[in-house]
Motif scaffolding. Structure first.
Motif, PDB file in Angstrom:
ATOM      1  N   CYS A  44     -22.671   9.711 -28.242  1.00  0.00           N
ATOM      2  CA  CYS A  44     -21.266   9.852 -28.591  1.00  0.00           C
ATOM      3  C   CYS A  44     -20.940   8.877 -29.715  1.00  0.00           C
ATOM      4  O   CYS A  44     -21.333   7.703 -29.634  1.00  0.00           O
ATOM      5  CB  CYS A  44     -20.458   9.539 -27.339  1.00  0.00           C
ATOM      6  SG  CYS A  44     -18.746   9.211 -27.700  1.00  0.00           S
ATOM      7  N   ASN A  46     -18.357   7.486 -30.375  1.00  0.00           N
ATOM      8  CA  ASN A  46     -17.387   6.471 -29.964  1.00  0.00           C
ATOM      9  C   ASN A  46     -18.079   5.322 -29.233  1.00  0.00           C
ATOM     10  O   ASN A  46     -17.419   4.407 -28.776  1.00  0.00           O
ATOM     11  CB  ASN A  46     -16.324   7.105 -29.062  1.00  0.00           C
ATOM     12  CG  ASN A  46     -15.015   6.347 -29.127  1.00  0.00           C
ATOM     13  OD1 ASN A  46     -14.762   5.627 -30.094  1.00  0.00           O
ATOM     14  ND2 ASN A  46     -14.199   6.494 -28.113  1.00  0.00           N
ATOM     15  N   ARG A  47     -19.388   5.428 -29.112  1.00  0.00           N
ATOM     16  CA  ARG A  47     -20.108   4.334 -28.465  1.00  0.00           C
ATOM     17  C   ARG A  47     -21.235   3.790 -29.348  1.00  0.00           C
ATOM     18  O   ARG A  47     -21.640   2.657 -29.174  1.00  0.00           O
ATOM     19  CB  ARG A  47     -20.711   4.802 -27.133  1.00  0.00           C
ATOM     20  CG  ARG A  47     -19.652   5.104 -26.093  1.00  0.00           C
ATOM     21  CD  ARG A  47     -20.238   5.115 -24.707  1.00  0.00           C
ATOM     22  NE  ARG A  47     -20.921   3.881 -24.425  1.00  0.00           N
ATOM     23  CZ  ARG A  47     -20.313   2.758 -24.024  1.00  0.00           C
ATOM     24  NH1 ARG A  47     -19.013   2.739 -23.873  1.00  0.00           N
ATOM     25  NH2 ARG A  47     -21.012   1.682 -23.797  1.00  0.00           N
ATOM     26  N   GLY A  55     -16.661   2.799 -26.482  1.00  0.00           N
ATOM     27  CA  GLY A  55     -16.285   4.091 -25.915  1.00  0.00           C
ATOM     28  C   GLY A  55     -14.847   4.132 -25.437  1.00  0.00           C
ATOM     29  O   GLY A  55     -14.114   3.137 -25.490  1.00  0.00           O
ATOM     30  N   CYS A  56     -14.445   5.284 -24.953  1.00  0.00           N
ATOM     31  CA  CYS A  56     -13.101   5.445 -24.396  1.00  0.00           C
ATOM     32  C   CYS A  56     -13.011   4.564 -23.148  1.00  0.00           C
ATOM     33  O   CYS A  56     -13.986   4.453 -22.396  1.00  0.00           O
ATOM     34  CB  CYS A  56     -12.852   6.897 -24.012  1.00  0.00           C
ATOM     35  SG  CYS A  56     -13.178   8.014 -25.376  1.00  0.00           S
ATOM     36  N   TYR A  58     -11.819   4.829 -20.298  1.00  0.00           N
ATOM     37  CA  TYR A  58     -11.988   5.429 -18.963  1.00  0.00           C
ATOM     38  C   TYR A  58     -13.406   5.947 -18.739  1.00  0.00           C
ATOM     39  O   TYR A  58     -13.738   6.413 -17.660  1.00  0.00           O
ATOM     40  CB  TYR A  58     -11.005   6.607 -18.772  1.00  0.00           C
ATOM     41  CG  TYR A  58     -11.109   7.638 -19.869  1.00  0.00           C
ATOM     42  CD1 TYR A  58     -12.063   8.635 -19.836  1.00  0.00           C
ATOM     43  CD2 TYR A  58     -10.259   7.578 -20.971  1.00  0.00           C
ATOM     44  CE1 TYR A  58     -12.184   9.552 -20.854  1.00  0.00           C
ATOM     45  CE2 TYR A  58     -10.365   8.494 -21.999  1.00  0.00           C
ATOM     46  CZ  TYR A  58     -11.327   9.467 -21.942  1.00  0.00           C
ATOM     47  OH  TYR A  58     -11.456  10.365 -22.963  1.00  0.00           O
ATOM     48  N   CYS A  59     -14.236   5.866 -19.787  1.00  0.00           N
ATOM     49  CA  CYS A  59     -15.565   6.490 -19.732  1.00  0.00           C
ATOM     50  C   CYS A  59     -16.565   5.536 -19.078  1.00  0.00           C
ATOM     51  O   CYS A  59     -16.585   4.348 -19.384  1.00  0.00           O
ATOM     52  CB  CYS A  59     -16.007   6.845 -21.141  1.00  0.00           C
ATOM     53  SG  CYS A  59     -17.559   7.734 -21.217  1.00  0.00           S
ATOM     54  N   PHE A  64     -24.361   5.783 -20.271  1.00  0.00           N
ATOM     55  CA  PHE A  64     -24.962   5.625 -21.589  1.00  0.00           C
ATOM     56  C   PHE A  64     -26.144   4.674 -21.581  1.00  0.00           C
ATOM     57  O   PHE A  64     -26.774   4.457 -22.597  1.00  0.00           O
ATOM     58  CB  PHE A  64     -23.917   5.132 -22.593  1.00  0.00           C
ATOM     59  CG  PHE A  64     -22.905   6.170 -22.871  1.00  0.00           C
ATOM     60  CD1 PHE A  64     -23.138   7.137 -23.822  1.00  0.00           C
ATOM     61  CD2 PHE A  64     -21.735   6.212 -22.141  1.00  0.00           C
ATOM     62  CE1 PHE A  64     -22.204   8.125 -24.058  1.00  0.00           C
ATOM     63  CE2 PHE A  64     -20.804   7.191 -22.378  1.00  0.00           C
ATOM     64  CZ  PHE A  64     -21.035   8.155 -23.334  1.00  0.00           C
ATOM     65  N   TYR A 102     -21.061  14.488 -22.753  1.00  0.00           N
ATOM     66  CA  TYR A 102     -20.933  13.704 -23.993  1.00  0.00           C
ATOM     67  C   TYR A 102     -20.431  14.571 -25.145  1.00  0.00           C
ATOM     68  O   TYR A 102     -19.607  15.450 -24.940  1.00  0.00           O
ATOM     69  CB  TYR A 102     -22.242  12.963 -24.319  1.00  0.00           C
ATOM     70  CG  TYR A 102     -22.843  12.345 -23.080  1.00  0.00           C
ATOM     71  CD1 TYR A 102     -22.047  11.570 -22.237  1.00  0.00           C
ATOM     72  CD2 TYR A 102     -24.155  12.593 -22.706  1.00  0.00           C
ATOM     73  CE1 TYR A 102     -22.561  11.028 -21.069  1.00  0.00           C
ATOM     74  CE2 TYR A 102     -24.683  12.044 -21.539  1.00  0.00           C
ATOM     75  CZ  TYR A 102     -23.871  11.275 -20.728  1.00  0.00           C
ATOM     76  OH  TYR A 102     -24.376  10.757 -19.576  1.00  0.00           O
ATOM     77  N   THR A 103     -20.953  14.346 -26.375  1.00  0.00           N
ATOM     78  CA  THR A 103     -20.411  15.028 -27.556  1.00  0.00           C
ATOM     79  C   THR A 103     -21.445  16.034 -28.037  1.00  0.00           C
ATOM     80  O   THR A 103     -22.442  15.672 -28.665  1.00  0.00           O
ATOM     81  CB  THR A 103     -20.065  13.994 -28.646  1.00  0.00           C
ATOM     82  OG1 THR A 103     -19.149  13.047 -28.085  1.00  0.00           O
ATOM     83  CG2 THR A 103     -19.418  14.660 -29.847  1.00  0.00           C
ATOM     84  N   ARG A 133     -15.663  16.371 -29.262  1.00  0.00           N
ATOM     85  CA  ARG A 133     -14.511  15.631 -29.766  1.00  0.00           C
ATOM     86  C   ARG A 133     -13.939  16.348 -30.987  1.00  0.00           C
ATOM     87  O   ARG A 133     -14.697  16.969 -31.739  1.00  0.00           O
ATOM     88  CB  ARG A 133     -14.957  14.232 -30.202  1.00  0.00           C
ATOM     89  CG  ARG A 133     -15.385  13.304 -29.109  1.00  0.00           C
ATOM     90  CD  ARG A 133     -16.102  12.080 -29.710  1.00  0.00           C
ATOM     91  NE  ARG A 133     -15.323  11.409 -30.739  1.00  0.00           N
ATOM     92  CZ  ARG A 133     -14.472  10.403 -30.508  1.00  0.00           C
ATOM     93  NH1 ARG A 133     -14.316   9.944 -29.288  1.00  0.00           N
ATOM     94  NH2 ARG A 133     -13.804   9.848 -31.503  1.00  0.00           N
ATOM     95  N   ARG A 173      -9.878   6.019 -28.206  1.00  0.00           N
ATOM     96  CA  ARG A 173     -10.509   7.334 -28.410  1.00  0.00           C
ATOM     97  C   ARG A 173     -11.215   7.436 -29.753  1.00  0.00           C
ATOM     98  O   ARG A 173     -12.123   8.232 -29.937  1.00  0.00           O
ATOM     99  CB  ARG A 173      -9.438   8.449 -28.352  1.00  0.00           C
ATOM    100  CG  ARG A 173      -9.184   9.029 -27.006  1.00  0.00           C
ATOM    101  CD  ARG A 173     -10.369   9.749 -26.398  1.00  0.00           C
ATOM    102  NE  ARG A 173     -10.678  11.026 -27.010  1.00  0.00           N
ATOM    103  CZ  ARG A 173     -11.679  11.812 -26.618  1.00  0.00           C
ATOM    104  NH1 ARG A 173     -12.458  11.443 -25.632  1.00  0.00           N
ATOM    105  NH2 ARG A 173     -11.895  12.954 -27.223  1.00  0.00           N
TER     106      ARG A 173
HETATM  107  S1  SF4 Z   1     -15.205  10.038 -22.986  1.00  0.00           S
HETATM  108 FE1  SF4 Z   1     -16.412  11.277 -24.404  1.00  0.00          FE
HETATM  109  S2  SF4 Z   1     -15.802  10.562 -26.433  1.00  0.00           S
HETATM  110 FE2  SF4 Z   1     -15.178   8.974 -24.982  1.00  0.00          FE
HETATM  111  S3  SF4 Z   1     -16.860   7.479 -24.930  1.00  0.00           S
HETATM  112 FE3  SF4 Z   1     -17.172   8.952 -23.244  1.00  0.00          FE
HETATM  113  S4  SF4 Z   1     -18.504  10.562 -24.115  1.00  0.00           S
HETATM  114 FE4  SF4 Z   1     -17.628   9.388 -25.837  1.00  0.00          FE
END
Ligand code: SF4
Length: 319
Positions: A44, A46-47, A55-56, A58-59, A64, A102-103, A133, A173
């Motif tokens: 992802c 975002n990580r 990352g987000c 809440y993730c 990972f 994931y993405t 995303r 995000r």
């Molecule tokens: S929620 Fe989705 S976009 Fe956000 S860190 Fe986790 S995998 Fe990545």
């Protein structure tokens, strides 16, 4: 089992209150269709630092960690196991490969296309659902999806999570709502079924702001909407925030959440399919809320409440 299977909900009682996913499937397929969730081993942006690190909020970070889930299994192997699970009971059933984890558009185009085509060439797979995303849809890949859409059933699902930039920023995000709108409009303009995913109850969002998401997405060219309650998961930034600042959070009791979902549905474009209202994280990872309800039990409760309130999707929709 390494794959996740989510049974496409069959009608528990007559639902005259909101549009279900089954309506879309019935339009395309004269037989039972089941989603098989695939973890194709993507990461992802975002990580990995290309959008953000961490990352987000809440993730679940554990997902990972290197080696999480053991050796990556091939798309075909995951389909084989998923199909074996269902075909025993329903030999006539066909399948949608759901690239969920994931993405699923974040890799080289050649590798991505190779994995999608591997899934589509698997016997009895009749379509794809791709979760991603909004900031991960290059034009070249979208052109491929536009062609693919002419030969198979396809849905692209975007994780919006919120329509408020202040929230998107707070939850790290790594994209804006304008990017979500752009991705949805470009995808739908290619004739592809386009979905949106939102989390209801993110920190600092008031009830009015949550319901305003329904107004905002209702003007977009969406086919499907997935909602889920905010869940606090062990090992996340949000779990720490909850310990340190519980006042930032307003976790719903189940009946309160059901009324919120119905309020949301009332304001939602009546043409959209509401694919789901809740999500269930594995019990061993979940901090709260733990409602102890199975999906079908939640569905029964929400249908009963729609009936009691004598309302339905789109009743308060303003064009
Ligand atoms: S929620 Fe989705 S976009 Fe956000 S860190 Fe986790 S995998 Fe990545």
């Amino acid at each position: 089992m390494l794959y996740l299977c989510r049974q496409i909900e069959t009608k528990l009682m007559k639902n005259k209150f909101y549009k279900e996913f089954g309506e879309l499937l019935t339009k395309h397929f004269p037989y039972k269709v089941q989603k098989i969730s695939i973890n194709a081993g993507f990461t992802c942006p975002n990580r990995d630092g290309s959008k953000a690190v961490g990352g987000c909020t809440y993730c679940n970070n554990q997902s990972f960690s290197p080696g999480y889930g053991g050796k990556q299994r091939t798309v075909s192997d995951q389909l084989k196991d998923g199909i074996a699970f269902f075909s025993y009971k329903y030999p006539e059933m066909k399948y949608l490969a759901y690239f969920q984890s994931y993405t699923n558009t974040y890799d080289s185009i050649d590798k991505l296309i190779g994995l999608y085509e591997e899934a589509l060439s698997y016997p009895d797979v009749v379509g794809l659902i791709i979760g991603t995303r909004p900031d991960c849809m290059p034009d070249e890949l979208l052109d491929y999806f536009a062609e693919l859409n002419k030969r198979t059933f396809l849905i692209i699902e975007y994780g919006l999570e919120s329509t408020l930039d202040s929230t998107l920023n707070f939850i790290n995000r790594g994209h804006t709502h304008a990017e979500s709108v752009d991705a949805i409009e470009k995808t739908a303009a290619k004739g592809i079924y386009t979905g949106a995913h939102l989390i209801l109850g993110l920190p600092h969002e008031t009830k009015d702001q949550i319901l305003a998401h329904a107004d905002e997405i209702s003007r977009l060219p969406l086919t499907t909407v997935k909602l889920h309650q905010l869940q606090l998961i062990k090992g996340t930034v949000m779990a720490r925030q909850y310990r340190e600042h519980p006042d930032w959070f307003d976790l719903f009791e189940v009946d309160e959440y059901i009324d919120l979902c119905i309020d949301f549905a009332e304001r939602l474009n009546p043409d959209f399919i509401i694919e789901r209202f809740i999500s269930q994280s594995p019990k061993q990872l979940l901090i709260a809320p733990d409602w102890g309800l199975k999906n079908f039990e939640f569905t029964a409760k929400i249908l009963k409440r729609f009936e009691e309130r004598n309302t339905s999707q789109g009743k308060m929709y303003k064009q």
